[in-house]
Design a protein around this motif. Sequence first.
Motif, PDB file in Angstrom:
ATOM      1  N   ARG A   1       5.053 -21.200   0.847  1.00  0.00           N
ATOM      2  CA  ARG A   1       3.991 -20.289   1.274  1.00  0.00           C
ATOM      3  C   ARG A   1       2.654 -20.769   0.724  1.00  0.00           C
ATOM      4  O   ARG A   1       2.576 -21.358  -0.349  1.00  0.00           O
ATOM      5  N   ARG A   2       1.581 -20.467   1.437  1.00  0.00           N
ATOM      6  CA  ARG A   2       0.258 -20.960   1.056  1.00  0.00           C
ATOM      7  C   ARG A   2      -0.542 -19.951   0.256  1.00  0.00           C
ATOM      8  O   ARG A   2      -1.582 -20.280  -0.297  1.00  0.00           O
ATOM      9  N   GLU A   3      -0.079 -18.697   0.202  1.00  0.00           N
ATOM     10  CA  GLU A   3      -0.873 -17.675  -0.466  1.00  0.00           C
ATOM     11  C   GLU A   3      -0.938 -17.943  -1.962  1.00  0.00           C
ATOM     12  O   GLU A   3      -0.025 -18.484  -2.570  1.00  0.00           O
ATOM     13  N   ARG A   4      -2.040 -17.549  -2.557  1.00  0.00           N
ATOM     14  CA  ARG A   4      -2.224 -17.688  -3.992  1.00  0.00           C
ATOM     15  C   ARG A   4      -2.394 -16.310  -4.618  1.00  0.00           C
ATOM     16  O   ARG A   4      -2.993 -15.420  -4.038  1.00  0.00           O
ATOM     17  N   GLU A   5      -1.877 -16.166  -5.803  1.00  0.00           N
ATOM     18  CA  GLU A   5      -2.031 -14.899  -6.517  1.00  0.00           C
ATOM     19  C   GLU A   5      -3.316 -14.918  -7.312  1.00  0.00           C
ATOM     20  O   GLU A   5      -3.610 -15.860  -8.020  1.00  0.00           O
ATOM     21  N   HIS A   6      -4.103 -13.856  -7.187  1.00  0.00           N
ATOM     22  CA  HIS A   6      -5.368 -13.762  -7.897  1.00  0.00           C
ATOM     23  C   HIS A   6      -5.165 -13.014  -9.201  1.00  0.00           C
ATOM     24  O   HIS A   6      -4.518 -11.969  -9.235  1.00  0.00           O
ATOM     25  N   PRO A   7      -5.733 -13.513 -10.304  1.00  0.00           N
ATOM     26  CA  PRO A   7      -5.518 -12.861 -11.586  1.00  0.00           C
ATOM     27  C   PRO A   7      -6.071 -11.447 -11.637  1.00  0.00           C
ATOM     28  O   PRO A   7      -5.692 -10.655 -12.478  1.00  0.00           O
ATOM     29  N   SER A   8      -6.991 -11.108 -10.731  1.00  0.00           N
ATOM     30  CA  SER A   8      -7.594  -9.785 -10.750  1.00  0.00           C
ATOM     31  C   SER A   8      -6.820  -8.767  -9.915  1.00  0.00           C
ATOM     32  O   SER A   8      -7.274  -7.647  -9.729  1.00  0.00           O
ATOM     33  N   SER A   9      -5.656  -9.169  -9.354  1.00  0.00           N
ATOM     34  CA  SER A   9      -4.907  -8.254  -8.497  1.00  0.00           C
ATOM     35  C   SER A   9      -4.539  -6.989  -9.267  1.00  0.00           C
ATOM     36  O   SER A   9      -4.090  -7.036 -10.404  1.00  0.00           O
ATOM     37  N   GLU A  10      -4.744  -5.851  -8.620  1.00  0.00           N
ATOM     38  CA  GLU A  10      -4.554  -4.570  -9.268  1.00  0.00           C
ATOM     39  C   GLU A  10      -3.255  -3.916  -8.794  1.00  0.00           C
ATOM     40  O   GLU A  10      -2.740  -4.190  -7.714  1.00  0.00           O
ATOM     41  N   ILE A  11      -2.764  -3.001  -9.602  1.00  0.00           N
ATOM     42  CA  ILE A  11      -1.573  -2.251  -9.243  1.00  0.00           C
ATOM     43  C   ILE A  11      -1.944  -1.171  -8.241  1.00  0.00           C
ATOM     44  O   ILE A  11      -2.908  -0.443  -8.432  1.00  0.00           O
ATOM     45  N   ASP A  12      -1.167  -1.061  -7.163  1.00  0.00           N
ATOM     46  CA  ASP A  12      -1.305   0.059  -6.246  1.00  0.00           C
ATOM     47  C   ASP A  12      -0.504   1.213  -6.846  1.00  0.00           C
ATOM     48  O   ASP A  12       0.714   1.283  -6.715  1.00  0.00           O
ATOM     49  N   GLN A  13      -1.212   2.120  -7.528  1.00  0.00           N
ATOM     50  CA  GLN A  13      -0.540   3.156  -8.287  1.00  0.00           C
ATOM     51  C   GLN A  13       0.287   4.072  -7.394  1.00  0.00           C
ATOM     52  O   GLN A  13       1.374   4.516  -7.770  1.00  0.00           O
ATOM     53  N   GLU A  14      -0.212   4.354  -6.194  1.00  0.00           N
ATOM     54  CA  GLU A  14       0.528   5.225  -5.284  1.00  0.00           C
ATOM     55  C   GLU A  14       1.852   4.585  -4.877  1.00  0.00           C
ATOM     56  O   GLU A  14       2.897   5.243  -4.827  1.00  0.00           O
ATOM     57  N   TYR A  15       1.802   3.281  -4.589  1.00  0.00           N
ATOM     58  CA  TYR A  15       3.019   2.557  -4.233  1.00  0.00           C
ATOM     59  C   TYR A  15       3.995   2.528  -5.416  1.00  0.00           C
ATOM     60  O   TYR A  15       5.215   2.715  -5.247  1.00  0.00           O
ATOM     61  N   TYR A  16       3.454   2.321  -6.624  1.00  0.00           N
ATOM     62  CA  TYR A  16       4.290   2.282  -7.819  1.00  0.00           C
ATOM     63  C   TYR A  16       4.972   3.632  -8.045  1.00  0.00           C
ATOM     64  O   TYR A  16       6.169   3.704  -8.359  1.00  0.00           O
ATOM     65  N   GLU A  17       4.231   4.720  -7.863  1.00  0.00           N
ATOM     66  CA  GLU A  17       4.810   6.045  -8.043  1.00  0.00           C
ATOM     67  C   GLU A  17       5.862   6.333  -6.969  1.00  0.00           C
ATOM     68  O   GLU A  17       6.842   7.037  -7.228  1.00  0.00           O
ATOM     69  N   ALA A  18       5.644   5.781  -5.767  1.00  0.00           N
ATOM     70  CA  ALA A  18       6.648   5.945  -4.723  1.00  0.00           C
ATOM     71  C   ALA A  18       7.951   5.259  -5.113  1.00  0.00           C
ATOM     72  O   ALA A  18       9.043   5.813  -4.940  1.00  0.00           O
ATOM     73  N   LEU A  19       7.856   4.038  -5.655  1.00  0.00           N
ATOM     74  CA  LEU A  19       9.054   3.340  -6.126  1.00  0.00           C
ATOM     75  C   LEU A  19       9.760   4.139  -7.216  1.00  0.00           C
ATOM     76  O   LEU A  19      10.995   4.214  -7.250  1.00  0.00           O
ATOM     77  N   ARG A  20       8.981   4.743  -8.095  1.00  0.00           N
ATOM     78  CA  ARG A  20       9.578   5.531  -9.183  1.00  0.00           C
ATOM     79  C   ARG A  20      10.275   6.778  -8.635  1.00  0.00           C
ATOM     80  O   ARG A  20      11.392   7.109  -9.037  1.00  0.00           O
ATOM     81  N   SER A  21       9.616   7.487  -7.716  1.00  0.00           N
ATOM     82  CA  SER A  21      10.193   8.726  -7.199  1.00  0.00           C
ATOM     83  C   SER A  21      11.450   8.479  -6.378  1.00  0.00           C
ATOM     84  O   SER A  21      12.326   9.339  -6.286  1.00  0.00           O
ATOM     85  N   LEU A  22      11.553   7.285  -5.780  1.00  0.00           N
ATOM     86  CA  LEU A  22      12.711   6.956  -4.963  1.00  0.00           C
ATOM     87  C   LEU A  22      13.820   6.271  -5.759  1.00  0.00           C
ATOM     88  O   LEU A  22      14.847   5.897  -5.200  1.00  0.00           O
ATOM     89  N   GLY A  23      13.604   6.076  -7.062  1.00  0.00           N
ATOM     90  CA  GLY A  23      14.661   5.552  -7.919  1.00  0.00           C
ATOM     91  C   GLY A  23      14.715   4.054  -8.054  1.00  0.00           C
ATOM     92  O   GLY A  23      15.675   3.519  -8.618  1.00  0.00           O
ATOM     93  N   TYR A  24      13.684   3.331  -7.571  1.00  0.00           N
ATOM     94  CA  TYR A  24      13.701   1.870  -7.679  1.00  0.00           C
ATOM     95  C   TYR A  24      13.277   1.386  -9.056  1.00  0.00           C
ATOM     96  O   TYR A  24      13.698   0.313  -9.500  1.00  0.00           O
ATOM     97  N   VAL A  25      12.410   2.115  -9.738  1.00  0.00           N
ATOM     98  CA  VAL A  25      12.014   1.781 -11.103  1.00  0.00           C
ATOM     99  C   VAL A  25      12.124   3.042 -11.931  1.00  0.00           C
ATOM    100  O   VAL A  25      12.032   4.161 -11.418  1.00  0.00           O
ATOM    101  N   ARG A  26      12.279   2.849 -13.255  1.00  0.00           N
ATOM    102  CA  ARG A  26      12.442   4.004 -14.148  1.00  0.00           C
ATOM    103  C   ARG A  26      11.457   3.893 -15.306  1.00  0.00           C
ATOM    104  O   ARG A  26      10.988   2.849 -15.633  1.00  0.00           O
TER     105      ARG A  26
END
Length: 544
Positions: A519-544
């Motif tokens: 893949r050609r995409e590069r990760e940027h060091p300034s990438s931020e957490i999508d808090q809403e997405y993270y909370e969705a993963l938590r509420s659905l049991g993917y992370v604890r």
Amino acid sequence: MPDPSIEELRGRLKELGYLTHGLERWFALDPWSSRTFWQELFAVAAKAATLVALFVAMPMIAAMQLRNGMLPLREAAAFSLAYLVFGFAAALFLVLLAALALKIRAAAAIEHPLILTLSSLVLAAVVAGATGLWWIGFDGRPRELEVIVVPLFILLQIVVSAIVFSAALLSFSIHETRRIPAVARRSRSWPILIAGAILLGAIVGASRGASPVTRAEAPRQIAVGPSSARLALIAVDGLSGELFTARPELAQSFQVILPMDVPRSSSAAEIWATIGTGTPPALHGVHAVEGLRVAGGRRVVQAVSRFDPLRADLAERAGLVRKQPLPNTTRQRDYVWEILAARGVPAGSVNWWISSPAAARGIWSVGQDEVFSATSGLPPAERALAIDAHASEAVLRALDSAAPRFVTLYLPGLDIALHRLDLSDSRRVAVSVAAIDGLAALVGTLTDRGYEVLLAGSPGEGGGRGILASTIALEGIARPESVAPTILHRFGFPSSDEMPGESLLPGVKPERIPTFGSRREREHPSSEIDQEYYEALRSLGYVR
């Protein structure tokens, strides 16, 4: 032969490194009120704990390096420091506890060498047991090299820890008898310290300049065969072979039903990245749903033991690490629909792991963050069904607007209901039945619109018997790595040497090419957490 005087014994012990502040007063003073007692106790215990900590960190950082394809230097150093602190604290506590127990009968360690040996081995076994517990805290199976290297380091840890613990306990007993046993007449501290520092430094330093995955360039030209196929891939998490065959209204829609053994994996993201790319985890680079980003680091570390000290809330509150979902750029190999779209086959996807939203020429995609956002506010069980329904609707809308020749969607509702949410049995059955009914309706709609359908079902992260069902003829043994080569073959494209699976379509298979590239995409060091997405993963049991 008369015992040496106190002064002579003191001098000999100091030369050998056993005395620092006055161990000769160890038994002469009341230990519970003597400052000298506690100073000497902590001095000797800290010396032993430092040596043990080096050999505790070795197997742990070696496992991290092998699990994560060689960590960058900053991340390797951060984890090594955490393991050194963890090893030091554990060894210090054990030495202090054993020394205080030894105070009951201090001469026993010299008069009965077996007691000293057994005590040292028990302490070493406790440390090794803690290291082993940390190791089994990883999800997924270790690689072959890890199975060899980590146990060897743990064995080395046991040997060195037993020697160090023995010397530490002996130093607490030596004055009582005014004798220095032969085993204690030569200090081994410096050789052990130097050897441990060199080995640990070599393991950490191995990360310098290392790439987490293999980079590869695609050939400029790829020979293809003519194909007018229109194909849909439905990926269903939580769908086991037993559950599939138990619903005849779903099974009757397919011409071929093949069992597919899914190995135990670290996460849903790893399983489906393997299915979607056709490449093994070592190449596609996806191992987890959630990772740790070390402060100041650029890479999200995926494979981390659930018992790792840097996973503790204290480490996050202190700003040492951040927990976050994996960025899309973690994936180092293209999904099969990205391969097709880049070569002229209109394609699209909805809700796949580690996939960014896109609407470029020849390809469109809807990421999980968009799907989760559209279903926010619902109770978890209803949200699981709503995620599947929203993904299905997005695919059907795309059929009308974009007319892709290949389309795929990922449906996690069944897995969420069965394995991730704490539901009553009756509620779990109701949600599961609703999810399968929705799946059966979707299969019928896609076939009515002229699409061939592949249905890949995985029983979940625990592994087991999955399913690969098809409305077209297939033959052979289904594996997760077989899905992508089968899709490529259906559209007239070859597989690559990086794909261990074989196409399941009957007939002659196209000749393989070396790779479809990275893949050609590069990760940027300034990438931020999508808090809403993270909370969705938590509420659905993917992370604890």
